[in-house]
Design a protein around this motif. Structure first.
Motif, mmCIF file in Angstrom:
data_model
loop_
_atom_site.group_PDB
_atom_site.id
_atom_site.type_symbol
_atom_site.label_atom_id
_atom_site.label_comp_id
_atom_site.label_asym_id
_atom_site.label_seq_id
_atom_site.Cartn_x
_atom_site.Cartn_y
_atom_site.Cartn_z
ATOM 1 N N ALA A 16 41.130 -39.974 -62.908
ATOM 2 C CA ALA A 16 41.122 -38.873 -63.873
ATOM 3 C C ALA A 16 39.736 -38.711 -64.487
ATOM 4 C CB ALA A 16 42.166 -39.108 -64.961
ATOM 5 N N ALA A 17 39.086 -39.823 -64.813
ATOM 6 C CA ALA A 17 37.738 -39.750 -65.390
ATOM 7 C C ALA A 17 36.774 -39.074 -64.426
ATOM 8 C CB ALA A 17 37.243 -41.151 -65.758
ATOM 9 N N LEU A 32 37.336 -31.717 -71.862
ATOM 10 C CA LEU A 32 38.642 -31.074 -71.808
ATOM 11 C C LEU A 32 39.419 -31.394 -73.076
ATOM 12 C CD1 LEU A 32 39.826 -31.844 -68.161
ATOM 13 C CD2 LEU A 32 39.000 -29.664 -69.045
ATOM 14 N N ARG A 33 40.021 -30.374 -73.667
ATOM 15 C CA ARG A 33 40.870 -30.587 -74.843
ATOM 16 C C ARG A 33 42.317 -30.574 -74.363
ATOM 17 N NH1 ARG A 33 39.042 -27.012 -78.268
ATOM 18 N NH2 ARG A 33 37.810 -28.544 -79.378
ATOM 19 N N ILE A 34 43.053 -31.621 -74.709
ATOM 20 C CA ILE A 34 44.462 -31.661 -74.363
ATOM 21 C C ILE A 34 45.296 -31.494 -75.618
ATOM 22 C CG2 ILE A 34 44.143 -33.006 -72.259
ATOM 23 C CD1 ILE A 34 45.068 -35.462 -73.804
ATOM 24 N N GLY A 35 46.434 -30.884 -75.443
ATOM 25 C CA GLY A 35 47.331 -30.664 -76.564
ATOM 26 C C GLY A 35 48.740 -30.434 -76.062
ATOM 27 N N VAL A 36 49.598 -30.014 -76.945
ATOM 28 C CA VAL A 36 50.970 -29.661 -76.598
ATOM 29 C C VAL A 36 51.312 -28.348 -77.283
ATOM 30 C CG1 VAL A 36 51.775 -32.027 -76.203
ATOM 31 C CG2 VAL A 36 51.917 -31.053 -78.489
ATOM 32 N N GLU A 45 55.215 -28.297 -73.696
ATOM 33 C CA GLU A 45 54.366 -28.356 -72.508
ATOM 34 C C GLU A 45 52.996 -28.901 -72.896
ATOM 35 O OE1 GLU A 45 55.769 -24.450 -70.008
ATOM 36 O OE2 GLU A 45 54.352 -24.144 -71.623
ATOM 37 N N TYR A 46 52.354 -29.589 -71.957
ATOM 38 C CA TYR A 46 50.973 -30.020 -72.171
ATOM 39 C C TYR A 46 50.044 -28.839 -71.978
ATOM 40 C CZ TYR A 46 52.674 -34.826 -71.688
ATOM 41 O OH TYR A 46 53.345 -36.002 -71.854
ATOM 42 N N THR A 47 48.919 -28.841 -72.693
ATOM 43 C CA THR A 47 47.874 -27.852 -72.486
ATOM 44 C C THR A 47 46.572 -28.573 -72.171
ATOM 45 O OG1 THR A 47 47.236 -27.773 -74.831
ATOM 46 C CG2 THR A 47 48.952 -26.237 -74.106
ATOM 47 N N MET A 48 45.747 -27.953 -71.361
ATOM 48 C CA MET A 48 44.406 -28.458 -71.063
ATOM 49 C C MET A 48 43.464 -27.263 -71.040
ATOM 50 S SD MET A 48 44.823 -31.389 -68.146
ATOM 51 C CE MET A 48 43.343 -32.273 -68.564
ATOM 52 N N ASP A 49 42.384 -27.354 -71.810
ATOM 53 C CA ASP A 49 41.423 -26.261 -71.888
ATOM 54 C C ASP A 49 40.013 -26.821 -71.816
ATOM 55 O OD1 ASP A 49 43.277 -23.996 -72.546
ATOM 56 O OD2 ASP A 49 43.658 -25.242 -74.306
ATOM 57 N N TYR A 50 39.112 -26.070 -71.188
ATOM 58 C CA TYR A 50 37.703 -26.433 -71.208
ATOM 59 C C TYR A 50 37.176 -26.310 -72.629
ATOM 60 C CZ TYR A 50 37.588 -25.985 -66.118
ATOM 61 O OH TYR A 50 37.815 -26.143 -64.784
ATOM 62 N N VAL A 51 36.260 -27.166 -72.985
ATOM 63 C CA VAL A 51 35.682 -27.153 -74.326
ATOM 64 C C VAL A 51 34.181 -26.901 -74.224
ATOM 65 C CG1 VAL A 51 35.243 -28.545 -76.373
ATOM 66 C CG2 VAL A 51 37.415 -28.750 -75.198
ATOM 67 N N GLU A 62 36.029 -41.033 -74.624
ATOM 68 C CA GLU A 62 35.019 -40.932 -73.575
ATOM 69 C C GLU A 62 35.105 -42.135 -72.655
ATOM 70 O OE1 GLU A 62 31.190 -38.833 -74.851
ATOM 71 O OE2 GLU A 62 31.785 -39.956 -76.644
ATOM 72 N N GLN A 63 34.959 -41.856 -71.354
ATOM 73 C CA GLN A 63 34.998 -42.926 -70.366
ATOM 74 C C GLN A 63 34.285 -42.468 -69.103
ATOM 75 O OE1 GLN A 63 38.879 -44.715 -69.565
ATOM 76 N NE2 GLN A 63 38.352 -44.765 -67.394
ATOM 77 N N ASP A 64 33.328 -43.240 -68.643
ATOM 78 C CA ASP A 64 32.648 -43.000 -67.363
ATOM 79 C C ASP A 64 32.181 -41.558 -67.193
ATOM 80 O OD1 ASP A 64 33.152 -45.678 -66.718
ATOM 81 O OD2 ASP A 64 35.080 -45.187 -65.804
ATOM 82 N N GLY A 65 31.597 -40.975 -68.221
ATOM 83 C CA GLY A 65 31.082 -39.615 -68.132
ATOM 84 C C GLY A 65 32.107 -38.532 -68.405
ATOM 85 N N ALA A 66 33.352 -38.925 -68.635
ATOM 86 C CA ALA A 66 34.407 -37.958 -68.947
ATOM 87 C C ALA A 66 34.652 -37.941 -70.451
ATOM 88 C CB ALA A 66 35.695 -38.338 -68.225
ATOM 89 N N ARG A 67 34.928 -36.756 -70.970
ATOM 90 C CA ARG A 67 35.218 -36.625 -72.400
ATOM 91 C C ARG A 67 36.492 -35.800 -72.562
ATOM 92 N NH1 ARG A 67 30.770 -34.158 -74.165
ATOM 93 N NH2 ARG A 67 29.714 -36.135 -74.434
ATOM 94 N N VAL A 68 37.457 -36.382 -73.271
ATOM 95 C CA VAL A 68 38.722 -35.709 -73.568
ATOM 96 C C VAL A 68 38.838 -35.590 -75.074
ATOM 97 C CG1 VAL A 68 41.239 -35.949 -73.499
ATOM 98 C CG2 VAL A 68 39.885 -36.521 -71.485
#
Length: 120
Positions: A16-17, A32-36, A45-51, A62-68
């Motif tokens: 995933a990262a 990526l912003r996650i929400g419900v 439902e889950y939501t995922m949007d670019y930030v 943050e993990q391995d270059g990924a940011r949530v």
């Protein structure tokens, strides 16, 4: 913020990262912003949007270059969730392993949370 000091709100698998970092690099997103949100046959439902800009109220993982980023209203529902990225013969996508989910619809797109979370 909802959480336990010293423990990240969500965990991100290596797959995933890597996918999140790839999506961030593609168009210069901050993460990526996650929400419900309300919806689906099970109720949420889950939501995922670019930030493009980090909200100071978001929980940031943050993990391995990924940011949530976790939207403030979703933090109590997502705490303890593992975010994975799976590729199969017919589909690929993010999978949420959430200990707060008590039921899901047959397609897996809609979820139901323990009702006591909404009163916390």
């Amino acid at each position: 913020m909802f959480g336990i000091p010293g423990k990240q709100a969500v965990s991100i698998t290596d797959k995933a990262a890597a996918q999140i970092a790839k999506l961030m690099d593609k168009d210069g997103h901050q993460g990526l912003r996650i929400g419900v949100k309300k919806g689906g046959c099970a109720g949420m439902e889950y939501t995922m949007d670019y930030v493009t800009e980090v909200d100071p109220l978001d929980e940031v993982v943050e993990q391995d270059g990924a940011r949530v980023m976790i939207a403030p209203m979703a933090q109590m529902f997502l705490f303890g969730t593992e975010i994975d990225y799976e590729v199969s013969l017919l589909e690929s996508g993010f999978k949420f392993r959430n200990p707060n989910v008590v039921d899901a619809c047959g397609c897996g797109e809609s979820i139901k949370f323990d009702e006591s979370l909404a009163t916390k």
